[in-house]
Every structure is written in C-alpha cells, then in structure tokens.
Scaffold this active site. Structure first.
Site, short mmCIF file in Angstrom:
data_model
loop_
_atom_site.label_atom_id
_atom_site.label_comp_id
_atom_site.label_asym_id
_atom_site.label_seq_id
_atom_site.Cartn_x
_atom_site.Cartn_y
_atom_site.Cartn_z
N HIS A 147 7.21 -7.35 -2.53
CA HIS A 147 7.11 -6.71 -1.20
C HIS A 147 8.12 -7.35 -0.24
O HIS A 147 8.09 -7.08 0.96
CB HIS A 147 5.72 -6.94 -0.60
CG HIS A 147 4.58 -6.22 -1.28
ND1 HIS A 147 4.67 -4.92 -1.70
CD2 HIS A 147 3.32 -6.62 -1.56
CE1 HIS A 147 3.50 -4.54 -2.22
NE2 HIS A 147 2.67 -5.56 -2.16
N ARG A 183 -8.12 3.93 -4.36
CA ARG A 183 -9.12 4.34 -3.38
C ARG A 183 -9.21 5.87 -3.38
O ARG A 183 -10.18 6.43 -3.88
CB ARG A 183 -8.75 3.81 -1.99
CG ARG A 183 -9.85 3.95 -0.94
CD ARG A 183 -9.38 3.43 0.40
NE ARG A 183 -8.25 4.16 0.93
CZ ARG A 183 -8.33 5.23 1.71
NH1 ARG A 183 -9.51 5.70 2.05
NH2 ARG A 183 -7.24 5.84 2.16
N GLY A 197 2.03 2.52 -2.79
CA GLY A 197 1.92 3.16 -4.10
C GLY A 197 2.52 2.27 -5.20
O GLY A 197 2.96 2.76 -6.23
N THR A 198 2.50 0.97 -4.94
CA THR A 198 3.04 -0.01 -5.90
C THR A 198 2.42 0.15 -7.28
O THR A 198 3.12 0.15 -8.30
CB THR A 198 2.73 -1.45 -5.39
OG1 THR A 198 2.88 -1.48 -3.98
CG2 THR A 198 3.62 -2.47 -6.05
N TYR A 214 6.36 7.98 -1.07
CA TYR A 214 5.12 8.34 -1.78
C TYR A 214 4.84 9.84 -1.69
O TYR A 214 4.51 10.50 -2.67
CB TYR A 214 3.97 7.54 -1.15
CG TYR A 214 2.60 7.75 -1.74
CD1 TYR A 214 2.16 6.97 -2.81
CD2 TYR A 214 1.72 8.68 -1.19
CE1 TYR A 214 0.86 7.14 -3.33
CE2 TYR A 214 0.44 8.85 -1.70
CZ TYR A 214 0.01 8.07 -2.77
OH TYR A 214 -1.26 8.23 -3.27
N LYS A 220 0.80 -1.24 0.00
CA LYS A 220 0.00 0.00 0.00
C LYS A 220 0.83 1.29 0.00
O LYS A 220 0.34 2.36 0.36
CB LYS A 220 -1.00 0.05 1.18
CG LYS A 220 -1.83 -1.18 1.42
CD LYS A 220 -2.18 -1.95 0.20
CE LYS A 220 -3.30 -1.36 -0.62
NZ LYS A 220 -3.58 -2.25 -1.80
N ARG A 233 5.90 4.68 2.32
CA ARG A 233 4.92 5.73 2.54
C ARG A 233 4.75 5.95 4.04
O ARG A 233 4.98 5.02 4.83
CB ARG A 233 3.60 5.22 1.93
CG ARG A 233 2.45 6.16 1.95
CD ARG A 233 1.24 5.51 1.30
NE ARG A 233 0.17 6.46 1.08
CZ ARG A 233 -1.02 6.15 0.59
NH1 ARG A 233 -1.31 4.90 0.25
NH2 ARG A 233 -1.93 7.08 0.43
P1 PAP Z 1 -0.47 -2.93 -3.27
O1 PAP Z 1 0.63 -2.87 -2.28
O2 PAP Z 1 -1.60 -3.84 -2.87
O3 PAP Z 1 0.01 -3.19 -4.68
P2 PAP Z 1 -0.48 -0.10 -3.64
O4 PAP Z 1 -0.66 0.21 -5.06
O5 PAP Z 1 0.90 -0.06 -3.10
O6 PAP Z 1 -1.16 -1.48 -3.30
O7 PAP Z 1 -1.31 0.92 -2.76
C1 PAP Z 1 -2.54 1.42 -3.10
C2 PAP Z 1 -2.55 2.88 -2.71
O8 PAP Z 1 -1.94 3.65 -3.77
C3 PAP Z 1 -3.95 3.41 -2.55
O9 PAP Z 1 -3.86 4.44 -1.56
P3 PAP Z 1 -5.12 4.92 -0.69
O10 PAP Z 1 -5.76 3.71 -0.11
O11 PAP Z 1 -4.55 5.81 0.36
O12 PAP Z 1 -5.99 5.66 -1.61
C4 PAP Z 1 -4.21 3.95 -3.94
O13 PAP Z 1 -5.27 4.87 -3.99
C5 PAP Z 1 -2.88 4.59 -4.26
N1 PAP Z 1 -2.69 4.76 -5.70
C6 PAP Z 1 -3.00 3.90 -6.70
N2 PAP Z 1 -2.71 4.41 -7.89
C7 PAP Z 1 -2.22 5.66 -7.66
C8 PAP Z 1 -1.76 6.70 -8.52
N3 PAP Z 1 -1.78 6.58 -9.83
N4 PAP Z 1 -1.30 7.83 -7.94
C9 PAP Z 1 -1.29 7.98 -6.59
N5 PAP Z 1 -1.73 7.03 -5.73
C10 PAP Z 1 -2.18 5.89 -6.26
#
Ligand code: PAP
Length: 290
Positions: free
Chosen positions: A102, A256, A38-39, A190, A36, A124
């Site tokens: 991860h 999200r 920003g992968t 992030y 979570k 993050r």
């Molecule tokens: P993962 O570890 O399961 O792959 P990952 O992508 O690291 O998930 O984290 C998701 C977070 O990145 C979400 O944050 P939030 O819950 O605080 O909203 C998601 O919204 C955010 N995210 C996904 N895509 C983007 C993007 N293009 N720019 C900025 N943040 C993003």
C-alpha cells in the site's frame, strides 16, 4: 483522530525498512493499492493469471484452500515488518515473484522505481474506499472500545490522515507516473474492473507479458479465472469463512459486500458532497475522476 495518527507513524516504520532493504528484480511484479480498493481481488486475479500453467485444474487450485493474502505477500506486513529484520527472499520456497504493497509512490523502494519490474495499481471511489475501511476498522477494534464514530473517521479521512497517507495524493502519485511510464505502471479502478472484468483481466495479462493464447481463449480460461476469483466464490469458501491470515485478522473481514456504491447507504448527503468536492478539487485538473 488519535488512533489514525498513531497508525500513520506506525506504518512509516514498515516503509522505511522496505525502502532500505527490498531489492526489486526485473522479473518481479508488484501490486499497489490504496487500502480497501480491492487488494484481495487483485491478488487472486494475478496469482491465478501468473500460475495458470502450474495449476491448470481449477478443482485443486490453491485459491480454493488459501486466502489470496496468504499467496501474495505484502511487502510491509509480511516481509519487512521489523526494522531490524531483513528477510532472505531466496530462502523462501519458491522465492516470491509477486508482491503487494500500500506504500505511496514517493516512498517506494528505489529498486522498484529503477528496475523494469511491473507495477499494477488499483484504487477505488474514495466514498466506497472510506466506507469499506470504516467497517474493516470496526472489525479489528476491541469490542470494549465500541464502534469508531463515523463522523470522527470521516473527518480524518477528509484531512488525509490515514495509514498510507492521504487518499488523493496516493492516487495522484501513481496516476501521474502511469501517464509518464505506461509500460511500467498500469492504473486500474475497482469500478471499471467490476464493469468489464474480462476486458481488464486480459489487459493485466498483456501488461504482465503473459497474454491469453487463442487456445486458452477457446478453452474458457478467462472465465474460469474470473469465476474462481469472484466475490461469490471466494467469500463462500471455508478458508475465507473461518480461516485467519494472522492472529487477529480473520479472512472473512476481507469479504464484506464487494459492490460499487455501497457508500450511499451509510454516508449522509453532506458527506457525499464533501468527498466529491475534495475529489473534484484535487483530481479533476489531472483528468481523473470517480
Ligand atoms: P485490504 O486493503 O485490507 O487488503 P481490500 O481487499 O483492498 O482490503 O478491500 C476489501 C474490499 O474488497 C471489500 O469491499 P467492501 O467492504 O466494500 O465490501 C471486499 O468486499 C472487496 N472484495 C474482496 N474480494 C472481492 C472480490 N473477489 N471481488 C470484488 N470485491 C472484493
């Protein structure tokens, strides 16, 4: 917290298979993140960056029709998910050169540490990481189980019980190595990427030895990639609104809010103070803060 404990053991199986069998080449690039952090965003950036000659036209770019997780495989979920199965990466078309994981530094396959492959690490603020993870976990939970109690999840996170090991140790492991070997490991946050996306996209391009040329700069390639990979753009694509990465994992769960500081809307003042105190104790002496 039983669920999280089980998860931790469950994921260890993947580490072991990956550790044993993944042979990293000098030409590989590996994205490492705490869950979570920003992968999805980092995958989109690096995929677009490394494939910009192949897909010069944004209008038919693969990121418009595929979720970033479908374009950049996770070592542990997509390739080495079974201890008895070793994927033949050369049989994949094309053989992947960009991977993500991860896995904490100490558990990385030896070949990743010893080859000259590049590692881009992203983390993050632990408060936002925790809150993002809590929402994500609830999306994946069977409805019959109800919402995961926030306090219970919080206690586990603070104790360091999470799928890929304690948050702070994960960050510290890569932070220390990035100081020792800056040509090998690039350390990103992030919050900083959100603040100065153009700067960090250019830094990653330089680090991965594919800097933007003067011509690309004047043609607006940096902004094209940033716009294509923005939260607004990706989260509104049909594939990311209705598609699935796998049977139970809907693409929309990876998008999200995409903001810095959302944790203050969910966590109590005491919880925020507690997480800040842990972060201070564990990271401040190493020159790291969030
Ligand atoms: P993962 O570890 O399961 O792959 P990952 O992508 O690291 O998930 O984290 C998701 C977070 O990145 C979400 O944050 P939030 O819950 O605080 O909203 C998601 O919204 C955010 N995210 C996904 N895509 C983007 C993007 N293009 N720019 C900025 N943040 C993003």
């Amino acid at each position: 917290m039983k669920d999280f404990g089980l998860q931790q053991g469950f994921f260890k199986v993947f580490y072991i298979s990956c550790q044993k069998h993944f042979q990293s080449l000098d030409t590989h690039d590996i994205l490492v993140t705490t869950p979570k952090a920003g992968t999805t965003w980092l995958k989109a950036w690096t995929f677009a960056l490394l494939n910009r000659d192949k897909y010069p036209n944004i209008v038919d770019h693969p990121l418009l029709t595929s979720n970033p997780h479908s374009l950049v495989p996770f070592l542990e979920y997509d390739l080495y998910y079974d201890k008895d199965f070793v994927p033949d990466l050369n049989s994949l078309s094309p053989p992947p050169k960009l991977f993500s994981t991860h896995i904490p530094y100490d558990s990385l396959p030896k070949s990743v540490k010893e080859s000259t492959c590049k590692v881009v690490y992203l983390c993050r603020d632990p408060k936002d990481t925790f809150v993002s993870h809590w929402h994500f976990t609830n999306n994946l939970r069977a409805q019959s189980r109800g919402t995961l109690p926030l306090e219970e999840a919080f206690e586990s996170f603070c104790k360091g019980v999470s799928s890929f090991g304690p948050f702070w140790e994960h960050v510290l492991g890569y932070w220390k190595k990035s100081l020792e070997r800056p040509e090998k490991i690039m350390f990103l946050k992030y919050e900083e990427m959100k603040l100065k996306p153009g700067f960090y996209l250019r830094e990653i391009a330089k680090f991965l030895e594919c800097p933007f040329s003067k011509e690309e700069e004047s043609n607006g390639v940096v902004d094209d990639i940033l716009n294509l990979c923005s939260f607004e753009k990706l989260s509104n694509l049909e594939v990311n609104k209705t598609g699935k990465v796998s049977f139970h994992m809907e693409n929309k769960y990876f998008f999200r809010l995409g903001q810095v500081g959302d944790s203050k809307n969910l966590l109590t003042t005491e919880m925020i103070e507690q997480l800040n105190a842990i972060t201070e104790t564990k990271l401040a002496t190493h020159g790291l803060s969030f």
